[in-house]
Every structure is written in C-alpha cells, then in structure tokens.
Design a protein around this motif. Sequence first.
Motif, mmCIF file in Angstrom:
data_model
loop_
_atom_site.group_PDB
_atom_site.id
_atom_site.type_symbol
_atom_site.label_atom_id
_atom_site.label_comp_id
_atom_site.label_asym_id
_atom_site.label_seq_id
_atom_site.Cartn_x
_atom_site.Cartn_y
_atom_site.Cartn_z
ATOM 1 N N MET A 1 15.056 27.013 -4.845
ATOM 2 C CA MET A 1 15.000 25.720 -4.190
ATOM 3 C C MET A 1 14.268 24.749 -5.109
ATOM 4 S SD MET A 1 13.547 24.721 -0.439
ATOM 5 C CE MET A 1 14.809 25.670 0.325
ATOM 6 N N ARG A 2 14.756 23.553 -5.208
ATOM 7 C CA ARG A 2 14.152 22.534 -6.063
ATOM 8 C C ARG A 2 13.109 21.721 -5.297
ATOM 9 N NH1 ARG A 2 18.492 20.110 -10.079
ATOM 10 N NH2 ARG A 2 19.374 22.066 -10.780
ATOM 11 N N MET A 3 12.220 21.093 -6.061
ATOM 12 C CA MET A 3 11.162 20.257 -5.474
ATOM 13 C C MET A 3 11.770 19.132 -4.633
ATOM 14 S SD MET A 3 8.049 19.412 -5.028
ATOM 15 C CE MET A 3 7.009 18.009 -4.755
ATOM 16 N N CYS A 4 12.835 18.514 -5.110
ATOM 17 C CA CYS A 4 13.436 17.402 -4.361
ATOM 18 C C CYS A 4 13.966 17.881 -3.004
ATOM 19 C CB CYS A 4 14.512 16.712 -5.176
ATOM 20 S SG CYS A 4 15.895 17.768 -5.625
ATOM 21 N N GLU A 5 14.398 19.127 -2.903
ATOM 22 C CA GLU A 5 14.843 19.674 -1.625
ATOM 23 C C GLU A 5 13.658 19.933 -0.699
ATOM 24 O OE1 GLU A 5 18.544 22.450 -2.149
ATOM 25 O OE2 GLU A 5 17.146 22.745 -3.840
ATOM 26 N N LEU A 6 12.552 20.423 -1.261
ATOM 27 C CA LEU A 6 11.355 20.665 -0.455
ATOM 28 C C LEU A 6 10.781 19.365 0.097
ATOM 29 C CD1 LEU A 6 9.305 23.379 -2.373
ATOM 30 C CD2 LEU A 6 10.368 23.578 -0.137
ATOM 31 N N LYS A 7 10.810 18.300 -0.693
ATOM 32 C CA LYS A 7 10.226 17.026 -0.269
ATOM 33 C C LYS A 7 10.971 16.414 0.910
ATOM 34 C CE LYS A 7 8.457 14.256 -3.333
ATOM 35 N NZ LYS A 7 8.260 13.373 -4.478
ATOM 36 N N GLU A 8 12.198 16.849 1.167
ATOM 37 C CA GLU A 8 12.981 16.314 2.274
ATOM 38 C C GLU A 8 12.732 17.056 3.584
ATOM 39 O OE1 GLU A 8 16.970 16.593 0.856
ATOM 40 O OE2 GLU A 8 16.709 14.934 -0.564
ATOM 41 N N LYS A 9 11.952 18.124 3.543
ATOM 42 C CA LYS A 9 11.681 18.930 4.735
ATOM 43 C C LYS A 9 10.324 18.563 5.343
ATOM 44 C CE LYS A 9 14.253 22.774 2.763
ATOM 45 N NZ LYS A 9 15.447 22.709 3.544
ATOM 46 N N GLU A 10 10.290 18.427 6.650
ATOM 47 C CA GLU A 10 9.045 18.106 7.341
ATOM 48 C C GLU A 10 8.240 19.381 7.557
ATOM 49 O OE1 GLU A 10 7.596 15.212 10.892
ATOM 50 O OE2 GLU A 10 9.550 16.139 11.095
ATOM 51 N N VAL A 11 6.922 19.280 7.381
ATOM 52 C CA VAL A 11 6.027 20.424 7.556
ATOM 53 C C VAL A 11 5.460 20.383 8.973
ATOM 54 C CG1 VAL A 11 3.969 21.591 6.708
ATOM 55 C CG2 VAL A 11 5.467 20.395 5.097
ATOM 56 N N ILE A 12 5.643 21.482 9.713
ATOM 57 C CA ILE A 12 5.189 21.594 11.102
ATOM 58 C C ILE A 12 4.220 22.768 11.202
ATOM 59 C CG2 ILE A 12 5.911 21.936 13.507
ATOM 60 C CD1 ILE A 12 7.315 19.543 12.472
ATOM 61 N N ASN A 13 3.090 22.543 11.895
ATOM 62 C CA ASN A 13 2.107 23.596 12.121
ATOM 63 C C ASN A 13 2.511 24.406 13.350
ATOM 64 O OD1 ASN A 13 -0.126 25.203 12.202
ATOM 65 N ND2 ASN A 13 -1.607 23.556 12.367
ATOM 66 N N CYS A 14 2.713 25.703 13.192
ATOM 67 C CA CYS A 14 3.122 26.589 14.295
ATOM 68 C C CYS A 14 2.063 26.707 15.385
ATOM 69 C CB CYS A 14 3.416 27.988 13.770
ATOM 70 S SG CYS A 14 4.860 28.109 12.746
ATOM 71 N N ARG A 15 0.809 26.574 15.017
ATOM 72 C CA ARG A 15 -0.278 26.787 15.996
ATOM 73 C C ARG A 15 -0.240 25.787 17.136
ATOM 74 N NH1 ARG A 15 -5.713 28.594 12.755
ATOM 75 N NH2 ARG A 15 -4.730 30.297 11.630
ATOM 76 N N CYS A 62 0.628 30.837 3.808
ATOM 77 C CA CYS A 62 0.612 30.337 5.182
ATOM 78 C C CYS A 62 1.991 29.872 5.656
ATOM 79 C CB CYS A 62 -0.375 29.182 5.316
ATOM 80 S SG CYS A 62 -2.081 29.676 5.058
ATOM 81 N N ILE A 63 2.962 29.840 4.755
ATOM 82 C CA ILE A 63 4.318 29.446 5.138
ATOM 83 C C ILE A 63 4.949 30.583 5.917
ATOM 84 C CG2 ILE A 63 6.622 28.848 4.321
ATOM 85 C CD1 ILE A 63 5.302 27.561 1.884
ATOM 86 N N LYS A 64 5.441 30.277 7.114
ATOM 87 C CA LYS A 64 6.072 31.285 7.960
ATOM 88 C C LYS A 64 7.587 31.260 7.841
ATOM 89 C CE LYS A 64 2.297 32.867 9.329
ATOM 90 N NZ LYS A 64 1.840 34.045 8.637
ATOM 91 N N GLN A 65 8.170 30.066 7.691
ATOM 92 C CA GLN A 65 9.625 29.951 7.636
ATOM 93 C C GLN A 65 10.001 28.653 6.942
ATOM 94 O OE1 GLN A 65 11.705 32.300 9.367
ATOM 95 N NE2 GLN A 65 13.446 31.381 8.323
ATOM 96 N N ILE A 66 11.000 28.717 6.090
ATOM 97 C CA ILE A 66 11.570 27.510 5.495
ATOM 98 C C ILE A 66 12.981 27.406 6.024
ATOM 99 C CG2 ILE A 66 12.273 26.345 3.378
ATOM 100 C CD1 ILE A 66 10.026 27.782 1.924
ATOM 101 N N GLY A 67 13.217 26.373 6.830
ATOM 102 C CA GLY A 67 14.527 26.181 7.434
ATOM 103 C C GLY A 67 15.303 25.068 6.758
ATOM 104 N N ALA A 68 16.412 24.697 7.364
ATOM 105 C CA ALA A 68 17.273 23.657 6.811
ATOM 106 C C ALA A 68 16.587 22.294 6.840
ATOM 107 C CB ALA A 68 18.579 23.603 7.586
ATOM 108 N N ASP A 69 15.762 22.030 7.880
ATOM 109 C CA ASP A 69 15.137 20.717 8.044
ATOM 110 C C ASP A 69 13.619 20.732 8.011
ATOM 111 O OD1 ASP A 69 17.645 19.509 8.405
ATOM 112 O OD2 ASP A 69 17.635 20.025 10.535
ATOM 113 N N VAL A 70 13.014 21.876 8.320
ATOM 114 C CA VAL A 70 11.553 21.929 8.440
ATOM 115 C C VAL A 70 10.975 23.141 7.721
ATOM 116 C CG1 VAL A 70 11.507 20.717 10.657
ATOM 117 C CG2 VAL A 70 11.571 23.186 10.620
ATOM 118 N N ILE A 71 9.682 23.046 7.457
ATOM 119 C CA ILE A 71 8.904 24.171 6.936
ATOM 120 C C ILE A 71 7.832 24.460 7.975
ATOM 121 C CG2 ILE A 71 7.360 24.963 5.115
ATOM 122 C CD1 ILE A 71 8.798 23.006 3.233
#
Length: 87
Positions: A1-15, A62-71
């Motif tokens: 996965m490229r950095m530009c793809e990661l930057k398009e995903k929103e980071v959500i805290n599972c807790r 601490c990353i649990k899942q990387i999905g199509a839209d969110v991390i």
Amino acid sequence: MRMCELKEKEVINCRDGERLGYICDLEIDIHTGIVVRLIVPGPCKIWGILGRDQEYIIDYTCIKQIGADVILVDIDAEKALVKSAFL
C-alpha cells in the motif's frame, strides 16, 4: 500500500469510536524499511482557526484493521496525543 492511499483513509479509535482524522505522516525504521508509527494531526484549537499544536502518535502495533475507507486503531487517545515536534 502506498502512502497516498493511506492518507485517504480516516483513522478511527476502536475504544470509543472517536474519529481521530487522517494520516499526515509516517515514521519508518531506516534500517528495516518497516513502518513504526502513524502520525495524525490532533484536534483543532478554538473553532479550528488557530491551527493545531498536538498530534496523535500511533504505534503500528495498535492498528487492528485497515479497510477500504478506514483504519481502525486501539489506543488510549490521551496518552497518544503529544505536543507537535514541529512547533
């Protein structure tokens, strides 16, 4: 996965389901080439017009899942929120 793809995903805290924002930078181990930490800008100051002076430093473990839209991450947001190194 490229950095530009990661930057398009929103980071959500599972807790608590809190939206932390989008990745602005990565910390990479130069010897192994492995991503060590994600860096996400912290919350805005007053009404968002005064900028940001903190950022979330999230260990890659601490990353649990990387999905199509969110991390999805599992962090203690208060401990992960630190003063920005660039101020």
